[in-house]
Design a protein around this motif. Structure first.
Motif, PDB file in Angstrom:
ATOM      1  N   HIS A 128     -63.976  56.504 -88.382  1.00  0.00           N
ATOM      2  CA  HIS A 128     -64.402  55.432 -88.934  1.00  0.00           C
ATOM      3  C   HIS A 128     -63.091  54.997 -89.949  1.00  0.00           C
ATOM      4  O   HIS A 128     -61.857  55.575 -90.208  1.00  0.00           O
TER       5      HIS A 128
ATOM      6  N   ASP B 259     -68.978  49.984 -93.982  1.00  0.00           N
ATOM      7  CA  ASP B 259     -68.902  51.399 -95.104  1.00  0.00           C
ATOM      8  C   ASP B 259     -69.259  50.836 -96.604  1.00  0.00           C
ATOM      9  O   ASP B 259     -68.439  51.533 -97.964  1.00  0.00           O
TER      10      ASP B 259
ATOM     11  N   HIS C 117     -73.407  53.772 -95.956  1.00  0.00           N
ATOM     12  CA  HIS C 117     -74.873  53.957 -96.928  1.00  0.00           C
ATOM     13  C   HIS C 117     -75.699  53.509 -97.257  1.00  0.00           C
ATOM     14  O   HIS C 117     -75.211  52.318 -97.794  1.00  0.00           O
TER      15      HIS C 117
ATOM     16  N   HIS D  22     -71.409  52.134 -89.576  1.00  0.00           N
ATOM     17  CA  HIS D  22     -70.776  53.078 -90.786  1.00  0.00           C
ATOM     18  C   HIS D  22     -71.719  52.557 -92.016  1.00  0.00           C
ATOM     19  O   HIS D  22     -70.735  52.008 -92.828  1.00  0.00           O
TER      20      HIS D  22
ATOM     21  N   LYS E   6     -70.829  64.786 -88.914  1.00  0.00           N
ATOM     22  CA  LYS E   6     -70.011  63.901 -88.994  1.00  0.00           C
ATOM     23  C   LYS E   6     -68.814  64.707 -90.140  1.00  0.00           C
ATOM     24  O   LYS E   6     -69.534  65.810 -90.860  1.00  0.00           O
TER      25      LYS E   6
HETATM   26 ZN   LIG Z   1     -68.814  56.189 -95.445  1.00  0.00          ZN
END
Ligand SMILES: [Zn+2]
Length: 277
Positions: A189, A223, A15, A13, A126
Motif C-alpha cells: 500500500h 488512500d 476507508h 485502498h 492487512k
Molecule cells: Zn489507509
C-alpha cells in the motif's frame, strides 16, 4: 452522473468512516466519478474508540467495517473488505500493556480477521510494520506480527496488504516465501514503483502513465481516510476514477493498460472477479 468509463475502476485502498467522516456520501462521490469496485480497508481500532486487550476485541472493529461495506453495496458498488491490524497499533498498545502483550493482541486480531476471510466475508488481510522510526525491539515484534499475517494468508489462500516504511520492502518477498506464501499475493500500500511486491500506487503518483505504458503490473488507490478532522491530509474518494478518466481521455494510458490496472492485477492478486456492472 459523469459519462461511464469503458473499464471497471477499482480503488485498491480506501476507508469509509460513517462516524468520523462523510461515510456513504464519500462512497457516492466515488460512484458518481465512475468508480465501480473498492477494497475497503478497516481503520485502526482507535478510530472506533476501542482499546483492544485481546484479539477478540477486534471483532467489533471488523464488524463495523463489514456493516458499512454492506451499505456501500446497496449504492451499486462492489466492495471487497480487507481486515487486519494497523501496524501503528503496536505503539499505542505497547504504551498501555507492554510490548510482549501488544504483539499477542495484534496477532490475535489477525487470527480474528483470518476467520472472516475463511467465512468469505473479507478477501484479504492487512498488516505491515511501522512507517516511522521505532526502537529495534518494536521493529522485531512488528516483523513477527507481519510473518504471522503472511502465514495466515498462506493458510487461507488470501492476499495481504501491507502498510510499511517508504521504499521497496526488499526483504518481504523472502519473508512471504518462508511463510509459504507467493509474494505475488503481497500488496504494498502507498507503494513506490521499485517495490518487488505488488505495487498499489496513489492515484496521483507521477509515474502512473509511464509505468502503464511499460506494461507494469500495479493497482491504483486513493488512500482516502474519510476523517473530517483531517480534511487536508487526504486526497478525495474520487481520485482513482478521476485520474483514470484523465489519463484515458488524454491518451496517456490505453484502455488495455487501464484494464490491467483495474481488472487483471487485482483479480489475480486477490482472487476476485471484477467486471463492469
Ligand atoms: Zn489507509
Amino acid at each position: 452522473m459523469t459519462k461511464p468509463l469503458p473499464v471497471p475502476v477499482t480503488d485498491d485502498h480506501i476507508h469509509i468512516d460513517p462516524v468520523n467522516g462523510r461515510g456513504l456520501e464519500a462512497a457516492k462521490d466515488f460512484l458518481r466519478a465512475g468508480g465501480t469496485h473498492l477494497f475497503l480497508v478497516t481503520k485502526p481500532s482507535w478510530s472506533f474508540g476501542i482499546i483492544p486487550t485481546k484479539g477478540e476485541d477486534f471483532v467489533p472493529v471488523f464488524e463495523k467495517t463489514l456493516t458499512i461495506a454492506g451499505e456501500i453495496r446497496e449504492l451499486g458498488l462492489v466492495v471487497f473488505p480487507v481486515l487486519g491490524v494497523h501496524p501503528a497499533e503496536i505503539t499505542r498498545l505497547a504504551a498501555g500493556t507492554g510490548l510482549a502483550r501488544a504483539e499477542e493482541v495484534m496477532k490475535g486480531g489477525l487470527d480474528v480477521a483470518a476467520g472472516f476471510v475463511a467465512r468469505g466475508e473479507a478477501v484479504a488481510l492487512k498488516s505491515g510494520r511501522p512507517h516511522y522510526e521505532v526502537p529495534p525491539g518494536v521493529l522485531e515484534a512488528s516483523n513477527r506480527i507481519l510473518r504471522h499475517a503472511l502465514t495466515l494468508a498462506r493458510d487461507h489462500g488470501c492476499a495481504v496488504q501491507i502498510h510499511a516504511e517508504g521504499g521497496p520492502c526488499a526483504d518481504v518477498p523472502a519473508m512471504a516465501r518462508d511463510a509459504g506464501l507467493d509474494p505475488g499475493k503481497v500488496v504494498k500500500h502507498f507503494a513506490t514503483p521499485e517495490t518487488p511486491l505488488v505495487p498499489s500506487l496513489i492515484a496521483r503518483h507521477e509515474a502512473v502513465p509511464a509505468l502503464a505504458r511499460e506494461g507494469r503490473g500495479f493497482m491504483m488507490e486513493s488512500d482516502y481516510m474519510d476523517e473530517n478532522s483531517r480534511p487536508g491530509s487526504v486526497i478525495g474518494p474520487k481520485s482513482v476514477p478521476r485520474f483514470t478518466r484523465k489519463f484515458l481521455e488524454s491518451g496517456e494510458i490505453s484502455e488495455e493498460a487501464a484494464h490491467r490496472i483495474h481488472v487483471e492485477i487485482p483479480s489475480r492478486t486477490y482472487g476476485v472477479e471484477i467486471r463492469l456492472p
